[in-house]
Design an enzyme around this catalytic site. Structure first.
Site, PDB file in Angstrom:
ATOM      1  N   PRO A  10       0.781  -1.234   0.000  1.00 45.94           N
ATOM      2  CA  PRO A  10       0.000   0.000   0.000  1.00 45.94           C
ATOM      3  C   PRO A  10       0.815   1.287   0.000  1.00 45.94           C
ATOM      4  O   PRO A  10       1.863   1.370   0.637  1.00 45.94           O
ATOM      5  CB  PRO A  10      -0.825  -0.092   1.294  1.00 45.94           C
ATOM      6  CG  PRO A  10      -0.147  -1.107   2.130  1.00 45.94           C
ATOM      7  CD  PRO A  10       0.514  -2.071   1.183  1.00 45.94           C
ATOM      8  N   ASN A  11       0.301   2.233  -0.757  1.00 41.63           N
ATOM      9  CA  ASN A  11       0.825   3.597  -0.870  1.00 41.63           C
ATOM     10  C   ASN A  11       2.063   3.709  -1.754  1.00 41.63           C
ATOM     11  O   ASN A  11       2.514   4.821  -2.032  1.00 41.63           O
ATOM     12  CB  ASN A  11       1.112   4.214   0.514  1.00 41.63           C
ATOM     13  CG  ASN A  11      -0.140   4.351   1.340  1.00 41.63           C
ATOM     14  OD1 ASN A  11      -1.073   5.024   0.919  1.00 41.63           O
ATOM     15  ND2 ASN A  11      -0.204   3.694   2.481  1.00 41.63           N
ATOM     16  N   ARG A  18       4.690  11.131  -2.629  1.00 37.66           N
ATOM     17  CA  ARG A  18       4.595  10.741  -1.218  1.00 37.66           C
ATOM     18  C   ARG A  18       5.952  10.932  -0.524  1.00 37.66           C
ATOM     19  O   ARG A  18       6.921  10.246  -0.843  1.00 37.66           O
ATOM     20  CB  ARG A  18       4.205   9.267  -1.135  1.00 37.66           C
ATOM     21  CG  ARG A  18       4.170   8.717   0.271  1.00 37.66           C
ATOM     22  CD  ARG A  18       4.094   7.199   0.267  1.00 37.66           C
ATOM     23  NE  ARG A  18       4.056   6.683   1.616  1.00 37.66           N
ATOM     24  CZ  ARG A  18       4.336   5.418   1.929  1.00 37.66           C
ATOM     25  NH1 ARG A  18       4.640   4.544   0.981  1.00 37.66           N
ATOM     26  NH2 ARG A  18       4.295   5.025   3.181  1.00 37.66           N
ATOM     27  N   TYR A  23      11.260   8.858   0.526  1.00 37.41           N
ATOM     28  CA  TYR A  23      11.187   7.815  -0.504  1.00 37.41           C
ATOM     29  C   TYR A  23      11.827   8.211  -1.829  1.00 37.41           C
ATOM     30  O   TYR A  23      11.886   7.395  -2.760  1.00 37.41           O
ATOM     31  CB  TYR A  23       9.727   7.394  -0.720  1.00 37.41           C
ATOM     32  CG  TYR A  23       9.120   6.797   0.529  1.00 37.41           C
ATOM     33  CD1 TYR A  23       9.608   5.602   1.050  1.00 37.41           C
ATOM     34  CD2 TYR A  23       8.094   7.443   1.219  1.00 37.41           C
ATOM     35  CE1 TYR A  23       9.087   5.054   2.212  1.00 37.41           C
ATOM     36  CE2 TYR A  23       7.557   6.902   2.377  1.00 37.41           C
ATOM     37  CZ  TYR A  23       8.063   5.708   2.869  1.00 37.41           C
ATOM     38  OH  TYR A  23       7.552   5.171   4.025  1.00 37.41           O
ATOM     39  N   ASN A  74       7.994  -5.689  -1.405  1.00 34.36           N
ATOM     40  CA  ASN A  74       7.974  -4.533  -0.507  1.00 34.36           C
ATOM     41  C   ASN A  74       6.573  -4.493   0.093  1.00 34.36           C
ATOM     42  O   ASN A  74       5.635  -4.003  -0.539  1.00 34.36           O
ATOM     43  CB  ASN A  74       8.286  -3.229  -1.236  1.00 34.36           C
ATOM     44  CG  ASN A  74       8.383  -2.065  -0.257  1.00 34.36           C
ATOM     45  OD1 ASN A  74       7.917  -2.168   0.885  1.00 34.36           O
ATOM     46  ND2 ASN A  74       8.980  -0.961  -0.679  1.00 34.36           N
ATOM     47  N   ALA A  77       3.449  -0.815   4.633  1.00 31.14           N
ATOM     48  CA  ALA A  77       3.027  -0.822   6.045  1.00 31.14           C
ATOM     49  C   ALA A  77       2.620  -2.214   6.528  1.00 31.14           C
ATOM     50  O   ALA A  77       2.695  -2.503   7.734  1.00 31.14           O
ATOM     51  CB  ALA A  77       1.888   0.167   6.262  1.00 31.14           C
ATOM     52  N   ASP A  87       1.883 -15.065   6.737  1.00 29.91           N
ATOM     53  CA  ASP A  87       1.476 -16.465   6.527  1.00 29.91           C
ATOM     54  C   ASP A  87       1.504 -16.836   5.041  1.00 29.91           C
ATOM     55  O   ASP A  87       1.767 -17.998   4.693  1.00 29.91           O
ATOM     56  CB  ASP A  87       0.058 -16.703   7.072  1.00 29.91           C
ATOM     57  CG  ASP A  87       0.028 -16.871   8.585  1.00 29.91           C
ATOM     58  OD1 ASP A  87       1.105 -16.960   9.211  1.00 29.91           O
ATOM     59  OD2 ASP A  87      -1.087 -16.909   9.146  1.00 29.91           O
ATOM     60  N   GLU A 101      12.636  -9.524   1.006  1.00 30.84           N
ATOM     61  CA  GLU A 101      11.913  -8.343   1.506  1.00 30.84           C
ATOM     62  C   GLU A 101      12.750  -7.110   1.181  1.00 30.84           C
ATOM     63  O   GLU A 101      13.950  -7.085   1.474  1.00 30.84           O
ATOM     64  CB  GLU A 101      11.733  -8.486   3.022  1.00 30.84           C
ATOM     65  CG  GLU A 101      11.059  -7.297   3.683  1.00 30.84           C
ATOM     66  CD  GLU A 101      11.008  -7.448   5.221  1.00 30.84           C
ATOM     67  OE1 GLU A 101      11.226  -8.569   5.740  1.00 30.84           O
ATOM     68  OE2 GLU A 101      10.783  -6.429   5.892  1.00 30.84           O
ATOM     69  N   HIS A 103      12.901  -2.647   1.107  1.00 27.14           N
ATOM     70  CA  HIS A 103      12.338  -1.351   1.485  1.00 27.14           C
ATOM     71  C   HIS A 103      13.172  -0.250   0.858  1.00 27.14           C
ATOM     72  O   HIS A 103      14.409  -0.352   0.802  1.00 27.14           O
ATOM     73  CB  HIS A 103      12.350  -1.172   3.007  1.00 27.14           C
ATOM     74  CG  HIS A 103      11.544  -2.210   3.712  1.00 27.14           C
ATOM     75  ND1 HIS A 103      10.173  -2.157   3.804  1.00 27.14           N
ATOM     76  CD2 HIS A 103      11.922  -3.358   4.322  1.00 27.14           C
ATOM     77  CE1 HIS A 103       9.739  -3.231   4.457  1.00 27.14           C
ATOM     78  NE2 HIS A 103      10.781  -3.971   4.780  1.00 27.14           N
ATOM     79  N   ARG A 110      13.828   4.863  11.479  1.00 32.19           N
ATOM     80  CA  ARG A 110      12.618   5.675  11.511  1.00 32.19           C
ATOM     81  C   ARG A 110      11.819   5.414  12.800  1.00 32.19           C
ATOM     82  O   ARG A 110      12.375   5.016  13.800  1.00 32.19           O
ATOM     83  CB  ARG A 110      11.810   5.416  10.242  1.00 32.19           C
ATOM     84  CG  ARG A 110      12.623   5.752   8.975  1.00 32.19           C
ATOM     85  CD  ARG A 110      11.859   5.453   7.709  1.00 32.19           C
ATOM     86  NE  ARG A 110      10.626   6.250   7.654  1.00 32.19           N
ATOM     87  CZ  ARG A 110       9.608   5.983   6.828  1.00 32.19           C
ATOM     88  NH1 ARG A 110       9.681   4.959   6.001  1.00 32.19           N
ATOM     89  NH2 ARG A 110       8.524   6.751   6.837  1.00 32.19           N
ATOM     90  N   ARG A 114       8.096   1.024  13.043  1.00 28.79           N
ATOM     91  CA  ARG A 114       8.660   0.443  11.817  1.00 28.79           C
ATOM     92  C   ARG A 114       9.837  -0.498  12.110  1.00 28.79           C
ATOM     93  O   ARG A 114      10.388  -1.108  11.203  1.00 28.79           O
ATOM     94  CB  ARG A 114       9.137   1.553  10.872  1.00 28.79           C
ATOM     95  CG  ARG A 114       8.019   2.442  10.386  1.00 28.79           C
ATOM     96  CD  ARG A 114       8.517   3.445   9.355  1.00 28.79           C
ATOM     97  NE  ARG A 114       7.629   4.584   9.283  1.00 28.79           N
ATOM     98  CZ  ARG A 114       6.515   4.641   8.544  1.00 28.79           C
ATOM     99  NH1 ARG A 114       6.170   3.631   7.781  1.00 28.79           N
ATOM    100  NH2 ARG A 114       5.749   5.717   8.560  1.00 28.79           N
TER     101      ARG A 114
HETATM  102  C1  DQA Z   1       8.506   1.040   3.194  1.00 31.92           C
HETATM  103  C2  DQA Z   1       8.717   1.277   4.696  1.00 31.92           C
HETATM  104  C3  DQA Z   1       7.418   1.067   5.468  1.00 31.92           C
HETATM  105  O1  DQA Z   1       7.631   1.332   6.848  1.00 31.92           O
HETATM  106  C4  DQA Z   1       6.344   2.006   4.965  1.00 31.92           C
HETATM  107  O2  DQA Z   1       5.113   1.738   5.608  1.00 31.92           O
HETATM  108  C5  DQA Z   1       6.184   1.994   3.477  1.00 31.92           C
HETATM  109  C6  DQA Z   1       7.376   1.885   2.647  1.00 31.92           C
HETATM  110  C7  DQA Z   1       9.773   1.379   2.380  1.00 31.92           C
HETATM  111  O3  DQA Z   1       9.845   0.942   1.220  1.00 31.92           O
HETATM  112  O4  DQA Z   1      10.654   2.098   2.865  1.00 31.92           O
HETATM  113  O5  DQA Z   1       5.092   2.181   2.960  1.00 31.92           O
HETATM  114  O6  DQA Z   1       8.220  -0.337   3.001  1.00 31.92           O
END
Ligand code: DQA
Length: 144
Positions: A10-11, A18, A23, A74, A77, A87, A101, A103, A110, A114
Site C-alpha cells: 500500500p501507498n 509521497r 522515498y 515490498n 506498512a 502467513d 523483503e 524497502h 525511523r 517500523r
Molecule cells: C517502506 C517502509 C514502510 O515502513 C512504509 O510503511 C512503506 C514503505 C519502504 O519501502 O521504505 O510504505 O516499506
C-alpha cells in the site's frame, strides 16, 4: 527464462509525491522501468505489481507458490503488522522459492513502529535503505 514477481504494498503507487524526503523523487512508473530494465539485463522476465489491498497481495503470493516463482516483496506498512501477509509469504519460502523483503527507506532509522517486521522471520533475506537500488540489489541476488 525465469520469471520474478516484484510485489509492492500500500501507498507505493504514490511514489514521487509521497514524502519525497524519505522515498525519493522517483515515481512508481520510473521504479517499474528501472526494475524491468535491470531484470532484462540479468536475463529475467519480471512482473511488477502494486496494490493497496491486503487480500490482493496475499493472492499474488499464492500465485507465486503455484507458479513456483521467486518474489521480491515490498510489503510497505503491512510489513509491521500483517500476519496474513506473513502467513502467505512463508508459503513461498517453504515451497523452496526465494522471497526477498525490500524497502526503499531504512525502517530501523525511523519511527519505533517500523522497527518490527513480521515478514523478516519468513523471508530469505532483507535489503533496505537504498531507495530504488534495494530492488535492483535483490534482483542481482536472485541472479546468483
Ligand atoms: C517502506 C517502509 C514502510 O515502513 C512504509 O510503511 C512503506 C514503505 C519502504 O519501502 O521504505 O510504505 O516499506
Amino acid at each position: 527464462m525465469a520469471t520474478v514477481l516484484v510485489l509492492n504494498g500500500p501507498n507505493l503507487g504514490r511514489l514521487g509525491t509521497r514524502e519525497p524526503d524519505i522515498y525519493g523523487s522517483i515515481d512508481y512508473a520510473g521504479l517499474e522501468k528501472l526494475i524491468t530494465d535491470k531484470a532484462s539485463s540479468l536475463g529475467f522476465e519480471v512482473e511488477v505489481r502494486q496494490t493497496d489491498s491486503e487480500s490482493e497481495l496475499i493472492g499474488w503470493l499464492h500465485e507465486a507458490v503455484d507458479r513456483r516463482l521467486d518474489v521480491i516483496l515490498n510489503p510497505a506498512a503491512f510489513t509491521h503488522y500483517s500476519y496474513a501477509v506473513s502467513d502467505a509469504a512463508v508459503q513461498v519460502t517453504k515451497s523452496g522459492r526465494k522471497l526477498i523483503e525490500v524497502h526503499l527507506s531504512n525502517p530501523h532509522s525511523r519511527e519505533e513502529f517500523r522497527h518490527r517486521s513480521v515478514i523478516t522471520p519468513v523471508a530469505s533475506g532483507v535489503i533496505a535503505g537504498f531507495g530504488a537500488d534495494s530492488y535492483l540489489l535483490a534482483l542481482t541476488q536472485l541472479a546468483v
